[in-house]
Design a protein around this motif. Structure first.
Motif, PDB file in Angstrom:
ATOM      1  N   UNK A  12       0.834  -1.212   0.000  1.00  0.00           N
ATOM      2  CA  UNK A  12       0.000   0.000   0.000  1.00  0.00           C
ATOM      3  C   UNK A  12       0.866   1.258   0.000  1.00  0.00           C
ATOM      4  N   UNK A  13       1.871   1.288   0.898  1.00  0.00           N
ATOM      5  CA  UNK A  13       2.743   2.463   0.958  1.00  0.00           C
ATOM      6  C   UNK A  13       3.486   2.646  -0.373  1.00  0.00           C
ATOM      7  N   UNK A  14       4.007   1.571  -0.927  1.00  0.00           N
ATOM      8  CA  UNK A  14       4.722   1.652  -2.195  1.00  0.00           C
ATOM      9  C   UNK A  14       3.825   2.240  -3.287  1.00  0.00           C
ATOM     10  N   UNK A  15       2.597   1.740  -3.363  1.00  0.00           N
ATOM     11  CA  UNK A  15       1.674   2.255  -4.383  1.00  0.00           C
ATOM     12  C   UNK A  15       1.407   3.736  -4.175  1.00  0.00           C
ATOM     13  N   UNK A  16       1.137   4.116  -2.933  1.00  0.00           N
ATOM     14  CA  UNK A  16       0.811   5.527  -2.644  1.00  0.00           C
ATOM     15  C   UNK A  16       1.983   6.454  -2.936  1.00  0.00           C
ATOM     16  N   UNK A  17       3.177   6.059  -2.533  1.00  0.00           N
ATOM     17  CA  UNK A  17       4.353   6.902  -2.772  1.00  0.00           C
ATOM     18  C   UNK A  17       4.682   7.031  -4.251  1.00  0.00           C
ATOM     19  N   UNK A  18       4.256   6.036  -5.029  1.00  0.00           N
ATOM     20  CA  UNK A  18       4.556   6.043  -6.456  1.00  0.00           C
ATOM     21  C   UNK A  18       3.337   6.323  -7.322  1.00  0.00           C
ATOM     22  N   UNK A  19       2.230   6.719  -6.687  1.00  0.00           N
ATOM     23  CA  UNK A  19       0.999   7.070  -7.394  1.00  0.00           C
ATOM     24  C   UNK A  19       0.550   5.976  -8.364  1.00  0.00           C
ATOM     25  N   UNK A  20       0.551   4.744  -7.871  1.00  0.00           N
ATOM     26  CA  UNK A  20       0.104   3.600  -8.665  1.00  0.00           C
ATOM     27  C   UNK A  20      -1.251   3.164  -8.124  1.00  0.00           C
ATOM     28  N   UNK A  21      -2.215   3.064  -8.974  1.00  0.00           N
ATOM     29  CA  UNK A  21      -3.562   2.653  -8.562  1.00  0.00           C
ATOM     30  C   UNK A  21      -3.605   1.143  -8.295  1.00  0.00           C
ATOM     31  N   UNK A  22      -4.513   0.756  -7.410  1.00  0.00           N
ATOM     32  CA  UNK A  22      -4.684  -0.661  -7.101  1.00  0.00           C
ATOM     33  C   UNK A  22      -4.976  -1.471  -8.356  1.00  0.00           C
ATOM     34  N   UNK A  23      -5.806  -0.920  -9.227  1.00  0.00           N
ATOM     35  CA  UNK A  23      -6.163  -1.627 -10.459  1.00  0.00           C
ATOM     36  C   UNK A  23      -4.955  -1.920 -11.332  1.00  0.00           C
ATOM     37  N   UNK A  24      -4.052  -0.958 -11.426  1.00  0.00           N
ATOM     38  CA  UNK A  24      -2.846  -1.171 -12.240  1.00  0.00           C
ATOM     39  C   UNK A  24      -1.951  -2.230 -11.603  1.00  0.00           C
ATOM     40  N   UNK A  25      -1.792  -2.174 -10.289  1.00  0.00           N
ATOM     41  CA  UNK A  25      -0.969  -3.173  -9.611  1.00  0.00           C
ATOM     42  C   UNK A  25      -1.598  -4.552  -9.753  1.00  0.00           C
ATOM     43  N   UNK A  26      -2.928  -4.614  -9.678  1.00  0.00           N
ATOM     44  CA  UNK A  26      -3.639  -5.884  -9.855  1.00  0.00           C
ATOM     45  C   UNK A  26      -3.359  -6.459 -11.248  1.00  0.00           C
ATOM     46  N   UNK A  27      -3.352  -5.587 -12.264  1.00  0.00           N
ATOM     47  CA  UNK A  27      -3.031  -6.043 -13.624  1.00  0.00           C
ATOM     48  C   UNK A  27      -1.627  -6.624 -13.691  1.00  0.00           C
ATOM     49  N   UNK A  28      -0.669  -5.963 -13.030  1.00  0.00           N
ATOM     50  CA  UNK A  28       0.715  -6.454 -13.024  1.00  0.00           C
ATOM     51  C   UNK A  28       0.806  -7.849 -12.412  1.00  0.00           C
ATOM     52  N   UNK A  29      -0.055  -8.115 -11.422  1.00  0.00           N
ATOM     53  CA  UNK A  29      -0.030  -9.399 -10.731  1.00  0.00           C
ATOM     54  C   UNK A  29      -1.003 -10.421 -11.305  1.00  0.00           C
ATOM     55  N   UNK A  30      -1.882  -9.979 -12.210  1.00  0.00           N
ATOM     56  CA  UNK A  30      -2.858 -10.880 -12.802  1.00  0.00           C
ATOM     57  C   UNK A  30      -3.947 -11.296 -11.828  1.00  0.00           C
ATOM     58  N   UNK A  31      -4.346 -10.342 -10.958  1.00  0.00           N
ATOM     59  CA  UNK A  31      -5.409 -10.615  -9.982  1.00  0.00           C
ATOM     60  C   UNK A  31      -6.451  -9.506 -10.067  1.00  0.00           C
ATOM     61  N   UNK A  32      -7.532  -9.670  -9.338  1.00  0.00           N
ATOM     62  CA  UNK A  32      -8.567  -8.645  -9.279  1.00  0.00           C
ATOM     63  C   UNK A  32      -8.122  -7.514  -8.353  1.00  0.00           C
ATOM     64  N   UNK A  33      -8.614  -6.331  -8.616  1.00  0.00           N
ATOM     65  CA  UNK A  33      -8.317  -5.168  -7.774  1.00  0.00           C
ATOM     66  C   UNK A  33      -8.746  -5.431  -6.336  1.00  0.00           C
ATOM     67  N   UNK A  34      -9.823  -6.171  -6.147  1.00  0.00           N
ATOM     68  CA  UNK A  34     -10.315  -6.489  -4.804  1.00  0.00           C
ATOM     69  C   UNK A  34      -9.290  -7.307  -4.015  1.00  0.00           C
ATOM     70  N   UNK A  39      -5.408  -7.511   0.500  1.00  0.00           N
ATOM     71  CA  UNK A  39      -4.031  -7.697   0.978  1.00  0.00           C
ATOM     72  C   UNK A  39      -3.565  -6.457   1.728  1.00  0.00           C
ATOM     73  N   UNK A  40      -3.859  -5.295   1.148  1.00  0.00           N
ATOM     74  CA  UNK A  40      -3.412  -4.045   1.760  1.00  0.00           C
ATOM     75  C   UNK A  40      -4.102  -3.778   3.092  1.00  0.00           C
ATOM     76  N   UNK A  41      -5.350  -4.173   3.213  1.00  0.00           N
ATOM     77  CA  UNK A  41      -6.085  -3.941   4.464  1.00  0.00           C
ATOM     78  C   UNK A  41      -5.736  -4.976   5.526  1.00  0.00           C
ATOM     79  N   UNK A  42      -5.097  -6.057   5.106  1.00  0.00           N
ATOM     80  CA  UNK A  42      -4.725  -7.105   6.049  1.00  0.00           C
ATOM     81  C   UNK A  42      -5.801  -8.141   6.283  1.00  0.00           C
ATOM     82  N   UNK A  43      -6.926  -8.054   5.548  1.00  0.00           N
ATOM     83  CA  UNK A  43      -7.986  -9.042   5.740  1.00  0.00           C
ATOM     84  C   UNK A  43      -7.637 -10.381   5.090  1.00  0.00           C
ATOM     85  N   UNK A  44      -6.742 -10.370   4.102  1.00  0.00           N
ATOM     86  CA  UNK A  44      -6.246 -11.588   3.457  1.00  0.00           C
ATOM     87  C   UNK A  44      -4.752 -11.434   3.214  1.00  0.00           C
ATOM     88  N   UNK A  45      -4.079 -12.556   3.124  1.00  0.00           N
ATOM     89  CA  UNK A  45      -2.663 -12.569   2.769  1.00  0.00           C
ATOM     90  C   UNK A  45      -2.522 -13.177   1.378  1.00  0.00           C
TER      91      UNK A  45
END
Length: 181
Positions: A12-34, A39-45
């Protein structure tokens, strides 16, 4: 390598400091934005494969010219200090005083996570970082009391240490760990 290490808040901090949206990071990982959100909220690992991909994307390194002066300062410090990636705990540099307390060549650990040498107190302090806002701002300082870890390889002695975050090139964050007298 990074299993057991909380990584969602560091993402989360990395994304915020680099102005990367969750959706874009999700695309990089091949997962859903949810998934990124959970992961960022800590509800799932993330599973092991995604954890390794995240670590590879957000891990700090000091190989760039932009971080060379910081690495040199750490490596020539007279204090017992080392620099790790704040997200993965991979060793980036260690002072001679820190390396002298280890029964191993510090150079062989550069790029490797030191998390396996963490004491119970370090693990508990790490677990409380998110609630303390550690991952919300780039400049943080925390004094931590620790016991011994029982390792002959990379021993941690009972005492106090100071953790300080340091911005590195490429939007990554390092953690300077200093033994306090």
């Amino acid at each position: 390598m990074t299993q057991d290490l909380p990584i969602g808040r560091a993402l989360r901090r990395f994304r915020r400091l680099n102005a990367i949206k969750q959706g874009h990071f999700a695309e990089l990982l091949g997962v859903a934005q949810a998934s990124v959100s959970r992961w960022e909220s800590g509800t799932h690992e993330p599973d092991a494969a995604h954890r390794e991909k995240i670590a590879a994307l957000i891990a700090a390194q000091t190989g760039s010219d932009a971080d060379a002066a910081l690495k040199r300062l750490v490596e020539t410090s007279t204090q017992a200090v080392h620099l790790v990636c704040d997200a993965t705990h991979r060793l980036l540099a260690a002072s001679p005083a820190r390396a002298a307390s280890w029964n191993a060549d510090a150079g062989t650990y550069v790029g490797m996570s030191l998390w396996r040498f963490a004491t119970r107190e370090i693990i508990l302090a790490e677990a409380g970082l998110a609630a303390a806002g550690w991952f919300e701002r780039p400049f943080q300082t925390l004094d931590v009391r620790t016991g011994a870890n029982g390792s002959r390889e990379i021993p941690v002695s009972p005492g106090r240490m100071r953790w300080e975050t340091i911005p590195l090139s490429g939007g990554r964050t390092g953690r300077l760990t200093t033994t306090l007298g």
